[in-house]
Write an enzyme that holds these catalytic residues in place. Structure first.
Site, PDB file in Angstrom:
ATOM      1  N   LYS A 156       0.837  -1.202   0.000  1.00  0.00           N
ATOM      2  CA  LYS A 156       0.000   0.000   0.000  1.00  0.00           C
ATOM      3  C   LYS A 156       0.873   1.255   0.000  1.00  0.00           C
ATOM      4  O   LYS A 156       0.655   2.162  -0.798  1.00  0.00           O
ATOM      5  CB  LYS A 156      -0.910  -0.028   1.239  1.00  0.00           C
ATOM      6  CG  LYS A 156      -1.843   1.140   1.363  1.00  0.00           C
ATOM      7  CD  LYS A 156      -3.112   0.757   2.107  1.00  0.00           C
ATOM      8  CE  LYS A 156      -2.950   0.749   3.610  1.00  0.00           C
ATOM      9  NZ  LYS A 156      -2.930   2.096   4.192  1.00  0.00           N
ATOM     10  N   SER A 157       1.836   1.313   0.889  1.00  0.00           N
ATOM     11  CA  SER A 157       2.689   2.514   0.986  1.00  0.00           C
ATOM     12  C   SER A 157       3.420   2.768  -0.335  1.00  0.00           C
ATOM     13  O   SER A 157       3.494   3.898  -0.813  1.00  0.00           O
ATOM     14  CB  SER A 157       3.739   2.336   2.084  1.00  0.00           C
ATOM     15  OG  SER A 157       3.122   2.300   3.339  1.00  0.00           O
TER      16      SER A 157
ATOM     17  N   GLY B 147      -5.136   8.046   5.161  1.00  0.00           N
ATOM     18  CA  GLY B 147      -4.272   9.015   5.833  1.00  0.00           C
ATOM     19  C   GLY B 147      -2.987   9.231   5.047  1.00  0.00           C
ATOM     20  O   GLY B 147      -2.494  10.357   4.911  1.00  0.00           O
TER      21      GLY B 147
ATOM     22  N   ARG C  72      -8.760  12.742  11.370  1.00  0.00           N
ATOM     23  CA  ARG C  72      -7.309  12.453  11.463  1.00  0.00           C
ATOM     24  C   ARG C  72      -6.519  13.746  11.632  1.00  0.00           C
ATOM     25  O   ARG C  72      -6.783  14.746  10.952  1.00  0.00           O
ATOM     26  CB  ARG C  72      -6.816  11.718  10.205  1.00  0.00           C
ATOM     27  CG  ARG C  72      -7.535  10.428   9.880  1.00  0.00           C
ATOM     28  CD  ARG C  72      -7.165   9.261  10.768  1.00  0.00           C
ATOM     29  NE  ARG C  72      -5.792   8.805  10.709  1.00  0.00           N
ATOM     30  CZ  ARG C  72      -5.327   7.917   9.849  1.00  0.00           C
ATOM     31  NH1 ARG C  72      -6.106   7.408   8.919  1.00  0.00           N
ATOM     32  NH2 ARG C  72      -4.074   7.517   9.904  1.00  0.00           N
TER      33      ARG C  72
ATOM     34  N   SER D 242       7.713   9.769  11.644  1.00  0.00           N
ATOM     35  CA  SER D 242       6.552   9.532  10.782  1.00  0.00           C
ATOM     36  C   SER D 242       6.959   9.569   9.313  1.00  0.00           C
ATOM     37  O   SER D 242       7.477  10.569   8.827  1.00  0.00           O
ATOM     38  CB  SER D 242       5.477  10.589  11.034  1.00  0.00           C
ATOM     39  OG  SER D 242       4.569  10.614   9.952  1.00  0.00           O
TER      40      SER D 242
ATOM     41  N   GLN E 288       4.873   9.494   6.882  1.00  0.00           N
ATOM     42  CA  GLN E 288       3.947  10.334   6.119  1.00  0.00           C
ATOM     43  C   GLN E 288       4.390  11.790   6.172  1.00  0.00           C
ATOM     44  O   GLN E 288       4.367  12.493   5.155  1.00  0.00           O
ATOM     45  CB  GLN E 288       2.533  10.174   6.674  1.00  0.00           C
ATOM     46  CG  GLN E 288       1.987   8.765   6.457  1.00  0.00           C
ATOM     47  CD  GLN E 288       0.655   8.526   7.150  1.00  0.00           C
ATOM     48  OE1 GLN E 288       0.211   9.329   7.955  1.00  0.00           O
ATOM     49  NE2 GLN E 288       0.027   7.412   6.831  1.00  0.00           N
TER      50      GLN E 288
ATOM     51  N   ASP F 256       1.820  -0.553  12.149  1.00  0.00           N
ATOM     52  CA  ASP F 256       0.606  -1.092  11.522  1.00  0.00           C
ATOM     53  C   ASP F 256       0.326  -2.533  11.954  1.00  0.00           C
ATOM     54  O   ASP F 256      -0.741  -3.074  11.671  1.00  0.00           O
ATOM     55  CB  ASP F 256       0.740  -1.056   9.990  1.00  0.00           C
ATOM     56  CG  ASP F 256       0.713   0.381   9.473  1.00  0.00           C
ATOM     57  OD1 ASP F 256       0.255   1.277  10.207  1.00  0.00           O
ATOM     58  OD2 ASP F 256       1.167   0.607   8.336  1.00  0.00           O
TER      59      ASP F 256
ATOM     60  N   LYS G  80      -4.836   6.268  14.368  1.00  0.00           N
ATOM     61  CA  LYS G  80      -4.783   5.596  13.056  1.00  0.00           C
ATOM     62  C   LYS G  80      -6.207   5.573  12.478  1.00  0.00           C
ATOM     63  O   LYS G  80      -7.032   6.389  12.853  1.00  0.00           O
ATOM     64  CB  LYS G  80      -4.172   4.199  13.211  1.00  0.00           C
ATOM     65  CG  LYS G  80      -2.662   4.247  13.517  1.00  0.00           C
ATOM     66  CD  LYS G  80      -1.886   4.791  12.336  1.00  0.00           C
ATOM     67  CE  LYS G  80      -0.402   4.886  12.602  1.00  0.00           C
ATOM     68  NZ  LYS G  80       0.314   5.562  11.521  1.00  0.00           N
TER      69      LYS G  80
ATOM     70  N   ARG H 236      -7.441  -3.138   9.513  1.00  0.00           N
ATOM     71  CA  ARG H 236      -6.500  -4.031  10.220  1.00  0.00           C
ATOM     72  C   ARG H 236      -7.165  -4.675  11.438  1.00  0.00           C
ATOM     73  O   ARG H 236      -6.865  -5.815  11.794  1.00  0.00           O
ATOM     74  CB  ARG H 236      -5.225  -3.291  10.600  1.00  0.00           C
ATOM     75  CG  ARG H 236      -4.480  -2.757   9.377  1.00  0.00           C
ATOM     76  CD  ARG H 236      -3.023  -2.489   9.599  1.00  0.00           C
ATOM     77  NE  ARG H 236      -2.495  -1.630   8.547  1.00  0.00           N
ATOM     78  CZ  ARG H 236      -2.139  -2.043   7.330  1.00  0.00           C
ATOM     79  NH1 ARG H 236      -2.221  -3.312   7.009  1.00  0.00           N
ATOM     80  NH2 ARG H 236      -1.694  -1.179   6.432  1.00  0.00           N
TER      81      ARG H 236
HETATM   82  C1  S3P Z   1       2.650   5.027   6.145  1.00  0.00           C
HETATM   83  C2  S3P Z   1       3.291   5.392   7.285  1.00  0.00           C
HETATM   84  C3  S3P Z   1       2.913   4.940   8.627  1.00  0.00           C
HETATM   85  C4  S3P Z   1       1.839   3.858   8.601  1.00  0.00           C
HETATM   86  C5  S3P Z   1       0.806   4.077   7.523  1.00  0.00           C
HETATM   87  C6  S3P Z   1       1.469   4.157   6.171  1.00  0.00           C
HETATM   88  C7  S3P Z   1       3.165   5.500   4.862  1.00  0.00           C
HETATM   89  O1  S3P Z   1       2.519   6.048   9.379  1.00  0.00           O
HETATM   90  O2  S3P Z   1       1.187   3.750   9.844  1.00  0.00           O
HETATM   91  O3  S3P Z   1      -0.124   3.013   7.519  1.00  0.00           O
HETATM   92  O4  S3P Z   1       2.835   4.920   3.817  1.00  0.00           O
HETATM   93  O5  S3P Z   1       3.943   6.466   4.860  1.00  0.00           O
HETATM   94  P1  S3P Z   1       3.562   7.097   9.983  1.00  0.00           P
HETATM   95  O6  S3P Z   1       3.422   8.353   9.236  1.00  0.00           O
HETATM   96  O7  S3P Z   1       3.128   7.209  11.409  1.00  0.00           O
HETATM   97  O8  S3P Z   1       4.954   6.558   9.835  1.00  0.00           O
END
Ligand code: S3P
Length: 445
Positions: A24-25, A97, A125, A173, A175, A329, A356, A403
């Site tokens: 997914k990421s 998110g 969020r 993080s 993200q 996750d 989350k 999840r």
């Molecule tokens: C993600 C980063 C994670 C993870 C999320 C996907 C991403 O969050 O929990 O499901 O794809 O960059 P963080 O921003 O807290 O690292």
């Protein structure tokens, strides 16, 4: 959507799982960077889940030309850093998110105004973590104020120029880091992101693949602004590995079935084993799970491996603080593994779980108590005392959290009890073929 899982004695024997879907990421990043390159990119195993399809739809609305080849490969004709144009309406990230945080970094640099929003969960969020540093770079972003937090919908207005930033992330993080790196492509000066711990590095890897010079030192990342992503080999098909976070549901299922119900192991093929993503596997390993990497490969973007899982005698552990962001996750499904292990499974320093897709600490506590397990709740984690002795049939509301929904189903299968799990429509956000794989391995649904 409710799923009723009948009580059953699931038995597995030498199963090979080839259909764990794409990461997914990495799929989000493929959609975004593919659209920002000034030439074509091709990807295989792009995750066609709701979250990633929303991101793909958004980059298409902004001007990227997206096509699917008959063999399932995704082709993106990138528009370069100046090729996007104003979309006709607001942008809908759905439940994602990652989608909204990464795209906000991109939208902050566009010469037109956009409004970006999503479903009910997205509207709760926290976005301040990306909005504050982006504003410091000169962006103009506003959202809904909720108890001091900035929440979607976000209104992103054009500004004449973004500038670099030195940003100390209070919480590691990926993200946030990714949103700043993406915005930095349009910035003057340097973007320096300092982090208290490790977070997934897919954006850095993909930027480097696209020729952007990103320097990493420990947990920190540095990038000179104003660099243009270019695919060095537009004919190559970039393979997106299978998502290790999705694979975890089946790895844990294998680990908890015990030798009577898992014969000759189970194999999962083509799983992404990026070192910044495998803390969940490392925790299972420390719990004595019998997981072997049977074949390693290193294609252009990300390392992959086939994994073999054999029946295991699990023992609980205390998760170290350093492992938490890297396994964030995985805690709902690790909580399931903990119920089949001796001793205490302790997680602290994981308050992030509360913001989350749902409050996952609350969800884990509800799930464990529903099946008759022992759990203590903390503000920033939980303690499960295993093993689960008298599992009972249970009903569980996953609060539209994919999840949690999948974890509850694996729990029912491991415990051999009936479960009534509400909120299962959310599974389509990350794992559209989850129920197909269950059926393939013999689960009665
Ligand atoms: C993600 C980063 C994670 C993870 C999320 C996907 C991403 O969050 O929990 O499901 O794809 O960059 P963080 O921003 O807290 O690292």
């Amino acid at each position: 959507m409710r799923a009723i899982i009948p009580a059953q004695e699931l038995q597995l024997s030498s199963h090979v799982l080839d259909a764990i879907p794409g990461d997914k990421s990495i799929s989000h990043r493929a959609a975004i960077l593919g659209s920002l390159a000034d030439n074509v990119s091709r990807f295989s195993h792009f995750l066609r889940s709701e979250d990633c399809m929303n991101t793909l739809r958004i980059v298409a609305c902004l001007g990227a030309v997206v096509t699917w080849e008959p063999n399932g490969e995704l082709r993106i004709e990138g528009q370069g850093l100046t090729g996007f144009s104003k979309p006709e309406s607001w942008l809908d990230v759905g439940n994602s998110g990652t989608g909204i945080r990464l795209l906000t970094g991109v939208l902050a640099a566009q010469p037109f105004q956009t409004r970006v929003a999503g479903d009910e969960s997205i509207s709760k969020r926290p976005m301040r973590r990306v909005v504050d540093p982006l504003m410091k770079m000169g962006a103009d972003i506003s959202g809904e104020l909720r108890d001091g937090e900035i929440c979607p919908p976000l209104l992103v207005k054009p500004v004449s120029q973004l500038t670099g930033i030195e940003w100390n992330m209070p919480v590691a993080s990926a993200q946030v880091k990714s949103a700043l790196l993406l915005a930095g492509l349009w910035a003057t000066g340097e973007v320096s992101i300092l982090s208290p711990g490790v977070s997934r590095d897919h954006t850095e890897r993909m930027l480097k693949y696209y020729g952007v010079d990103v320097i990493t030192s420990g947990f920190d990342v540095y990038m000179q602004g104003g660099q243009r992503p270019h695919n060095p080999n537009p004919d190559a098909v970039l393979r997106i590995p299978a998502d290790v976070s999705s694979a975890m549901f089946f790895i844990v299922l294998g680990a908890i079935l015990g030798p009577d119900r898992l014969k000759d192991g189970m194999r999962l093929n083509g799983i992404g084993v990026n070192p910044t993503r495998v803390a969940g596997l490392a925790i299972l390993d420390a719990m004595n799970a019998d997981i072997t990497r049977v074949y390693d490969d290193a294609p252009a973007l990300e390392p992959i491996s086939d994994l073999e899982i054999n029946a295991s005698d699990l023992e609980n552990v205390t998760v170290s603080l350093e492992q938490v962001p890297n396994a964030i996750d995985e805690f709902p499904i690790l909580a399931v593994a903990a119920l089949f292990a001796d001793g205490d499974f302790i997680v602290r320093g994981a308050a992030e779980l509360r913001v989350k897709e749902s409050d996952r600490i609350d969800g884990i506590v509800r799930m464990v108590r529903a099946v008759g397990g022992e759990i203590e709740e903390y503000d920033d984690g939980f303690k499960i005392s295993g093993p689960l002795e008298n599992p009972r049939d249970f009903a569980f509301d996953a609060h539209h959290d994919h999840r949690l929904a999948m974890s509850a189903i694996v729990l029912a299968l491991g415990a051999g009890v009936k479960a009534d799990v509400d909120g299962c429509e959310s599974i389509a956000t990350s794992f559209p073929n989850f129920f197909d794989i269950l059926t393939d391995i013999g689960v009665s649904l």
